[in-house]
Write a protein that holds these residues in place. Structure first.
Motif, PDB file in Angstrom:
ATOM      1  N   VAL A  28      39.406  39.225  40.757  1.00 39.07           N
ATOM      2  CA  VAL A  28      38.577  38.286  40.003  1.00 39.07           C
ATOM      3  C   VAL A  28      38.342  38.894  38.623  1.00 39.07           C
ATOM      4  N   GLY A  29      38.879  38.227  37.597  1.00 44.74           N
ATOM      5  CA  GLY A  29      38.754  38.743  36.245  1.00 44.74           C
ATOM      6  C   GLY A  29      37.911  37.848  35.356  1.00 44.74           C
ATOM      7  N   SER A  30      37.656  38.316  34.159  1.00 47.04           N
ATOM      8  CA  SER A  30      36.840  37.533  33.218  1.00 47.04           C
ATOM      9  C   SER A  30      37.570  36.290  32.726  1.00 47.04           C
ATOM     10  N   GLY A  65      42.089  39.423  32.077  1.00 42.80           N
ATOM     11  CA  GLY A  65      40.983  39.981  31.312  1.00 42.80           C
ATOM     12  C   GLY A  65      40.384  41.180  32.024  1.00 42.80           C
ATOM     13  N   GLU A  66      39.102  41.420  31.815  1.00 36.56           N
ATOM     14  CA  GLU A  66      38.425  42.516  32.513  1.00 36.56           C
ATOM     15  C   GLU A  66      38.338  42.195  34.005  1.00 36.56           C
ATOM     16  N   ILE A  67      38.709  43.157  34.838  1.00 32.14           N
ATOM     17  CA  ILE A  67      38.634  42.935  36.287  1.00 32.14           C
ATOM     18  C   ILE A  67      37.191  43.187  36.730  1.00 32.14           C
ATOM     19  N   LEU A  68      36.547  42.139  37.217  1.00 35.69           N
ATOM     20  CA  LEU A  68      35.128  42.194  37.565  1.00 35.69           C
ATOM     21  C   LEU A  68      34.897  42.499  39.040  1.00 35.69           C
ATOM     22  N   LEU A  69      35.689  41.871  39.892  1.00 33.91           N
ATOM     23  CA  LEU A  69      35.514  42.000  41.340  1.00 33.91           C
ATOM     24  C   LEU A  69      36.873  42.120  42.012  1.00 33.91           C
ATOM     25  N   VAL A  70      36.877  42.826  43.138  1.00 31.63           N
ATOM     26  CA  VAL A  70      37.991  42.752  44.082  1.00 31.63           C
ATOM     27  C   VAL A  70      37.473  42.020  45.309  1.00 31.63           C
ATOM     28  N   ASP A 115      33.275  41.049  48.662  1.00 28.81           N
ATOM     29  CA  ASP A 115      33.458  41.216  47.221  1.00 28.81           C
ATOM     30  C   ASP A 115      32.952  42.591  46.808  1.00 28.81           C
ATOM     31  N   ILE A 116      33.784  43.325  46.063  1.00 27.88           N
ATOM     32  CA  ILE A 116      33.412  44.648  45.577  1.00 27.88           C
ATOM     33  C   ILE A 116      33.328  44.596  44.059  1.00 27.88           C
ATOM     34  N   ILE A 117      32.197  45.014  43.525  1.00 28.98           N
ATOM     35  CA  ILE A 117      32.009  45.002  42.078  1.00 28.98           C
ATOM     36  C   ILE A 117      32.600  46.270  41.469  1.00 28.98           C
ATOM     37  N   GLU A 118      33.094  46.149  40.250  1.00 32.27           N
ATOM     38  CA  GLU A 118      33.629  47.308  39.528  1.00 32.27           C
ATOM     39  C   GLU A 118      32.551  48.395  39.443  1.00 32.27           C
ATOM     40  N   GLY A 119      32.978  49.662  39.486  1.00 29.62           N
ATOM     41  CA  GLY A 119      32.072  50.762  39.795  1.00 29.62           C
ATOM     42  C   GLY A 119      31.103  51.204  38.733  1.00 29.62           C
ATOM     43  N   ARG A 128      26.760  40.644  32.737  1.00 28.95           N
ATOM     44  CA  ARG A 128      26.961  39.732  31.604  1.00 28.95           C
ATOM     45  C   ARG A 128      28.092  38.737  31.832  1.00 28.95           C
ATOM     46  N   SER A 129      28.062  38.058  32.951  1.00 25.63           N
ATOM     47  CA  SER A 129      28.997  36.950  33.187  1.00 25.63           C
ATOM     48  C   SER A 129      28.451  36.112  34.325  1.00 25.63           C
ATOM     49  N   THR A 130      28.820  34.865  34.333  1.00 25.41           N
ATOM     50  CA  THR A 130      28.366  33.969  35.401  1.00 25.41           C
ATOM     51  C   THR A 130      28.847  34.461  36.756  1.00 25.41           C
ATOM     52  N   VAL A 131      30.087  34.983  36.773  1.00 27.84           N
ATOM     53  CA  VAL A 131      30.650  35.484  38.032  1.00 27.84           C
ATOM     54  C   VAL A 131      29.799  36.624  38.592  1.00 27.84           C
ATOM     55  N   LEU A 132      29.440  37.580  37.730  1.00 25.03           N
ATOM     56  CA  LEU A 132      28.667  38.730  38.196  1.00 25.03           C
ATOM     57  C   LEU A 132      27.229  38.357  38.522  1.00 25.03           C
TER      58      LEU A 132
END
Length: 673
Positions: A28-30, A65-70, A115-119, A128-132
């Motif tokens: 899951v990316g930006s 984009g930036e990888i937010l979640l796996v 879902d794993i958030i980036e460390g 700072r994103s709707t996903v996060l």
């Protein structure tokens, strides 16, 4: 333009961490999400083994984009039973060679999604994103559903809602290797110790020699030392400093009216050219008062009346810097039927008085110093952390290694030790309703400052008490933890305002105050943090409670408690109401019987066992922090602990009886035994 991501998945390195179920991954990316890709071969049962690293390629039509979640998925095979998988962490290498780290350390069960958030550690304002932002909401909702509060009994800290280990989320359970080692089986403990319970039923001890023949103490040097020296006054005093319960003694400034010790009673012990008042002024007189036990009815064991009293013990630091008892009163209220026993009394009068003090100490040690102030408080911190702080929060990352497995060990303890019919009911004078009354009283008297080691030592005025190795080593551990916590707080909080604005950490403090300390304002427990210093002190208290404080009162249980005359779990006869009436047989008839002895010895043996997979203080096998700054803080903390270990070992070389319980390489990171 098509781009490719390289994804590596690391499986936990312990039994049953792998899986034969099908694992899938989505990035899951930006700027969008990847397709759902299977880990392994799609056309066969492809076992993912423990400790293995699986690397896959994920092809995407465009840059994410930036990888937010796996996002991890698991599907079970139709004809096979469900097989949970433990994901340690995931790394993602982007087309631009940037590597993203995703610490996980969680189980994926059934046909679920994880879902794993980036460390990178972050607070809520930094999502700072709707996903996060949605991930933050979902994660805490899921946690608060999985980890719920329950009331074990009114007036004591609330606990996790679970009747047994199997009721806990799998992430809170022991891994199989620890589960097998720590299994609380009294029968297996009796077997390990070479005890035959069938020979011990319904029988009292006839003499101390029977105790000596009953158990092999030669393999446990401290226990052998206890057996040899337990009758000595100097050894009796030493235990208040460095035994299994070294947190009660305090300086006595004035003799309490309820304990009317006079100069005439103790003058021969104090020596010529001095008085009790002069020794009080010099700071040489100390007091241990078991008032907490006063008026609590003793529990009956197998229908037989037991006895519980609340002694007071006056101690003196003699010219040789030895702490010795000089007067013991077995009950709180003075009077003709409650004599003050003295070393000048008959040998058996004085010995029995000391045994009554040791009996009271055993109850306070097990229920207050150990159960309440380490296990139950650690559980409060653990449940609150899991409910109020998400994985990415820096304080979650800091605390989780010190909260690992506490819920499992406590759930087992409630079932084995303090449940109806458990060990306390079978072998302790404080079984039945007594144990709950003691826990309730102790919680009412517990303050925040009493859990903050420097303040506790100052309030007891024991800063200069000689040969107090617990104090010396505990202060070193506290200071090292404090420096470490301060360094972490400084990485993530720029100023006091950033602490005040952290709604997550403020909610965490309120949860602990409300659920753990039952919103009792007199406890002094913070409900809000105003400064970085406030937060640092509180976190130091939490980590010290879960590591150093627990080690000090847990590790030596078998050392000091297996020789039952030194730590009797119950008393079968009432205390003497006058002097010159006690003989050797009276003492033996007062001590716990053979059945109770076997049960207690087996229990302290189990509680003192160290798992071969235990994690020592400062060793963070779960690398939850991914940035360089906190890793440097951890490395400095480890260096500090190595230095303390060296200092303690050097000090111990000169001691006949080494004090090792707070040696950092012997302290467990968490309350996990």
């Amino acid at each position: 333009m098509s781009v490719q991501y390289e994804v590596s998945l690391v499986t936990g390195d312990f039994p049953k961490a792998g899986t034969i179920d099908r694992i899938f991954v989505t990035l899951v990316g930006s700027r969008g999400n990847s397709e759902k890709v299977r880990v392994g071969l799609a056309w066969m049962v492809d076992k993912i083994r423990k400790g293995s690293v699986r690397t896959i390629k994920i092809q995407c039509g465009n840059d994410l984009g930036e990888i937010l979640l796996v996002r991890l998925y698991k599907d079970k095979h139709t004809l096979l039973p469900e097989d949970s998988w433990h994901c340690q962490y995931v790394t993602v290498k982007a087309p631009n060679q940037k590597v993203y780290n995703f610490p996980c350390y969680s189980w994926l069960e059934d046909e679920n999604t994880l879902d794993i958030i980036e460390g990178t550690a972050r607070r809520k304002a930094e999502y700072r994103s709707t996903v996060l932002e949605q991930h933050w909401v979902d994660e805490l909702q899921r946690r608060q559903k999985a980890y719920q509060w329950s009331t074990y009994a009114p007036g004591i800290p609330r606990c996790i809602k679970a009747e047994s280990s199997d009721d806990l989320p799998k992430d809170a359970q022991f891994t199989l290797d620890r589960k097998v080692h720590i299994a609380f089986n009294i029968d297996s403990a009796l077997l390990d110790l070479g005890l035959n319970p069938l020979k011990l039923l319904n029988s009292v001890w006839n003499n101390v020699g029977e105790f000596r023949r009953y158990l092999d103490f030669t393999k446990v040097p401290v226990a052998a030392h206890v057996m040899k020296h337990w009758k000595e006054d100097t050894f009796f005093g030493y235990q208040y400093l460095n035994g299994s319960n070294p947190q009660l003694i305090r300086r006595c400034r004035t003799i309490p009216a309820k304990f009317p010790v006079t100069d005439e009673m103790v003058s021969t012990l104090l020596g010529p050219n001095t008085t009790l008042q002069q020794e009080l002024q010099k700071g040489k007189i100390f007091l241990v008062d078991y008032e907490l036990l006063d008026g609590i009815p003793a529990h009956s064991i197998s229908g037989d009346q037991q006895y519980l009293e609340a002694p007071m013990c006056l101690l003196y630091v003699n010219p040789q810097d030895e702490l010795i008892p000089i007067a013991i009163q077995i009950k709180q209220k003075p009077g003709p039927q409650n004599p003050i026993f003295l070393p000048s009394d008959s040998k058996y009068d004085w010995r029995l008085a000391k045994i009554w003090a040791r009996h009271a100490d055993t109850q306070i040690h097990q229920l207050v110093s150990h159960l309440l102030k380490t296990h139950l408080f650690a559980e409060i911190f653990c449940v609150a952390t899991l409910r109020m702080l998400p994985n990415a929060h820096p304080i979650f990352k800091l605390l989780m290694p010190h909260l690992k497995y506490t819920l499992d060990i406590n759930t087992a303890a409630r079932k084995l030790l303090i449940s109806d019919g458990g060990v306390f009911d079978q072998a302790f004078s404080t079984g039945g309703s007594a144990k709950l009354q003691i826990l309730q009283r102790a919680l009412e008297q517990t303050t925040y400052s009493s859990l903050c080691l420097p303040e506790d030592l100052a309030s007891r005025n024991v800063e200069h008490l000689p040969r107090y190795y617990y104090r010396d080593d505990a202060l070193k551990i506290w200071s090292a933890i404090n420096r470490f916590v301060d360094s972490i707080v400084n990485v993530y909080y720029q100023d006091d305002g950033s602490v005040q604005e952290d709604s997550e950490i403020q909610a965490w403090a309120m949860e602990i105050f409300t659920e753990g300390f039952l919103a009792r304002e007199s406890s002094g427990f913070p409900t809000v943090f105003h400064t970085k210093a406030d937060l640092t002190k509180y976190l130091t208290m939490v980590i010290f409670t879960c590591s150093g404080r627990h080690a000090a009162v847990n590790t030596g249980q078998y050392d000091w408690g297996s020789w039952i005359p030194n730590s009797p779990s119950t008393m079968q006869k009432p205390p003497p109401s006058e002097k010159e009436k006690v003989g050797k047989l009276d003492i033996m008839r007062t001590l716990p019987g053979k059945k109770e002895t076997a049960l207690v010895v087996a229990t302290v043996y189990l509680l003192s066992k160290t798992s071969p997979t235990s994690t020592k203080l400062g060793m963070y096998v779960e690398e939850r922090f991914t940035e360089a700054a906190p890793k440097a803080c951890i490395e400095k903390f480890q260096q500090d602990l190595l230095q303390i270990t060296h200092e303690i070992k050097k000090r111990n070389q000169a001691l006949d009886l080494k004090y090792e319980y707070l040696q950092p390489d012997l302290i467990e990171n968490s309350v996990a035994i």
